[in-house]
Design an enzyme around this catalytic site. Sequence first.
Site, PDB file in Angstrom:
ATOM      1  N   HIS A  84       1.909   4.986  -2.612  1.00 17.53           N
ATOM      2  CA  HIS A  84       2.302   6.590  -2.359  1.00 17.53           C
ATOM      3  C   HIS A  84       3.405   6.704  -2.640  1.00 17.53           C
ATOM      4  O   HIS A  84       3.724   7.823  -3.273  1.00 17.53           O
ATOM      5  CB  HIS A  84       1.784   6.637  -0.749  1.00 17.53           C
ATOM      6  N   HIS A 106       1.008  -1.098   0.042  1.00 17.72           N
ATOM      7  CA  HIS A 106       0.109  -0.200  -0.071  1.00 17.72           C
ATOM      8  C   HIS A 106       0.944   1.278  -0.089  1.00 17.72           C
ATOM      9  O   HIS A 106       0.609   2.051  -0.975  1.00 17.72           O
ATOM     10  CB  HIS A 106      -0.986   0.210   1.113  1.00 17.72           C
ATOM     11  N   GLU A 107       1.716   1.425   0.940  1.00 19.37           N
ATOM     12  CA  GLU A 107       2.720   2.508   0.949  1.00 19.37           C
ATOM     13  C   GLU A 107       3.604   2.616  -0.029  1.00 19.37           C
ATOM     14  O   GLU A 107       3.880   3.864  -0.519  1.00 19.37           O
ATOM     15  CB  GLU A 107       3.546   2.474   2.385  1.00 19.37           C
TER      16      GLU A 107
END
Length: 450
Positions: free
Chosen positions: A28, A24-25
Amino acid sequence: MTAVLTIAGIVLFFLGLLFSIAWHELGHLGTAKMFGIRCTQYMVGFGPTLWSRRIGDTEYGVKGVPLGGYVRMVGMIPPAAPDVSGRPMGRIRAMIEDAREASSVEVEPGDEDRQFYQRAPWKRIIVMVAGPAMNLVLAVGLFIVLLMGIGVPQPSTTVNAVSECVVPATATDATCPEDAPPTPAAAAGFRPGDEIVAVGGERVAGWNDANRLIRESPGPTAFTVERGGEEVELEADLIENTVVARDAAGEIEYKTGPDGEPLTDDQGFRIPDTEKAAFLGITFQNERTALGPGETAAFMGETIVGVGEALVALPTKVDDVFRAAFMGEERTMDSPVGIVGASRIGGEVLAQPIPLIERASFLINLLAGVNLFLFAFNMLPILPLDGGHILGALWESVRRAFAKVFKRPDPGPFDVAKLMPVAYVVVACFLAFSVMLLIADVVNPLRVTQ
């Protein structure tokens, strides 16, 4: 050996959860760097740092509390507009300015054009959507492996077991009473392994056909079964019995209340409806069958809807979790679980004496569901979740579009700092619920097996 497998399952699933957070990170981080935003930290977890390494201008590391992760981007909060009101600073405004000051501390010489708020709203939206999107991509990939690769258990036309006698539908003891009559299947000579080819002279195309024809054929009925490579003719005198209700597609129908809502038992399971139909007295074997692209897409669509409904119902589960954590009340099957609870379920499943493919399938399905939840949860339009930043960027786009149409001055970037008091409340609620969930998962865990 069971203890070893349980521990291995806990560790394995826990690593899967950590990978989901890191994945997920990474969404980003990758998009932020693509748009030239300086990222000072990429961390999995919160709290004290267990390990870190600096590569370029980003510190990569793992922290001690695995309840999430973050990518720290420079300039998440824009500088304040000049205050010309002359009013004294109140408590809320002081909180806002403290958050702004903490954000500005990270800005270093050379960061004049590398800050998050300076990017166009559409770029900021991409950066914030990228994290949840990575969870969605991972969930889709896992579901494809599970549904189109391993396949899902589906009933076949092969007989798995033959019931010896007819007992009431409400009976909980499988032992046959002395006066119980044999089932039509037992009287007709059905055997496990028989493959039903035809019912009443009509060839069957699959399980649903066989099941439908059996239910619709009370009285003496001819059956053709394949046994040992040869077709064998049997005749069974089917009786009327109370059975689980099914729709035209063979799906189980469930009971609903006056308001149309599904009824559940004490464990949170939906209660099947019943109906009168012809009864043979056999169960069918399940065989793993790979789904096609359309069926896989439909399954994932239904799962996403289910995750959304669970997310909407999450606030109503707070009381149940509290009672489970501090009052010893039994948890229902729809009770939410945290990282500890999910990992414990993974360990429990891996230790079960079932085929390895069944255990692996359950873990893959569970991890895919977790990633779908992470996607949906992070898209909620509240700070500090990704959806809150997305909403702010969208609102900024709308304001600038109106200003351009009406030839007004550019209103500038949306001041996300003004929502920080709300963010603090959300974080406090999330932490309180996470701690309560952790206690419930430790002292009163949800168990999927007995």
